[in-house]
Design a protein around this motif. Sequence first.
Motif: not given
Length: 295
Positions: A242-269
């Motif tokens: 299970l861990t590989g899929e969870g890591l892929a989703m996490t990396t995708y989400t954090i990466g896009h939040l940072l690209k959007q400049g949503r630093l607080i949202a990234a930290g909370r996530f």
Amino acid sequence: MEQAKVSVIIPTLNAGTMIGPLLTRLEQQHRVPDEIIVVDSSSDDDTVAEVRRHPNVHLTVIDRKDFNHGGTRDRALRASTGDYVLFLTQDALPKDDGYIERILQPFEDGRVALVYGRQLPREDANAAERLIRGYTYGPNSSVITQRDVHRLGINAFRASDVCAAYRRTAYLEVGGFENPVLTNEDMFIAARFLHADWKIVYEASAEVIHSHNFTFRQQYKRNYIQGVEIEKHRDILGNAPLTGEGLAMTTYTIGHLLKQGRLIAAGRFIIDCGFRYVGNRKGKFDAKREARRHA
């Protein structure tokens, strides 16, 4: 397909603000269901009154302590009459009036046992939740067979009773949902379908609006329960990681939040993911310990 009967089953608990619009949307579908069944777990709001405003809906009220995700759905399916049985959660609203038509279409292939639809975020969904929905439920449909299990791992069994449809004959052939089971009944039966050489379809054109803004505490509890049940059902899942899929989703989400400049949202996530991980690990640990105790 035109002569086949279609049932819709909706488990509810305190769904007073949601069940009315959902039932109306179902009654307005281009392919109107032959029966709609609501199984209510003794709500203490006006859910039952709202359901009774729809005279063609069959209402069953059960004691709240008797509900479980697998057993309650299984009993409702076996009591229904549809050749195809659709499950919806109380907070999943079909996007338009063509939902039932679209989720039934893949059943033209006689080897399709289960079809699940696309979940779109609600207007109030936070930034991370929007990205997760887009990552998990993309715009492209897919067909999964037994041959895909080795390649996809746990993703081969991804399905969701938030919005899903089952071929009755296939469901009965593999024995139905686990009972009792606290969560992931959809994943476990998806695994049994594939092992029995049935097909599963993700139909991206069958869309519902559904998302959650969970608190950290809610995420922990949700993932704890998932950890317990997944550990109990390792044999069905074939020990897929299970861990590989969870890591892929996490990396995708954090990466896009940072690209959007949503630093607080990234930290909370990131904190949110910590609660998910700890809850899942604790659930697995407790399930293993319980199994050893009864060995």
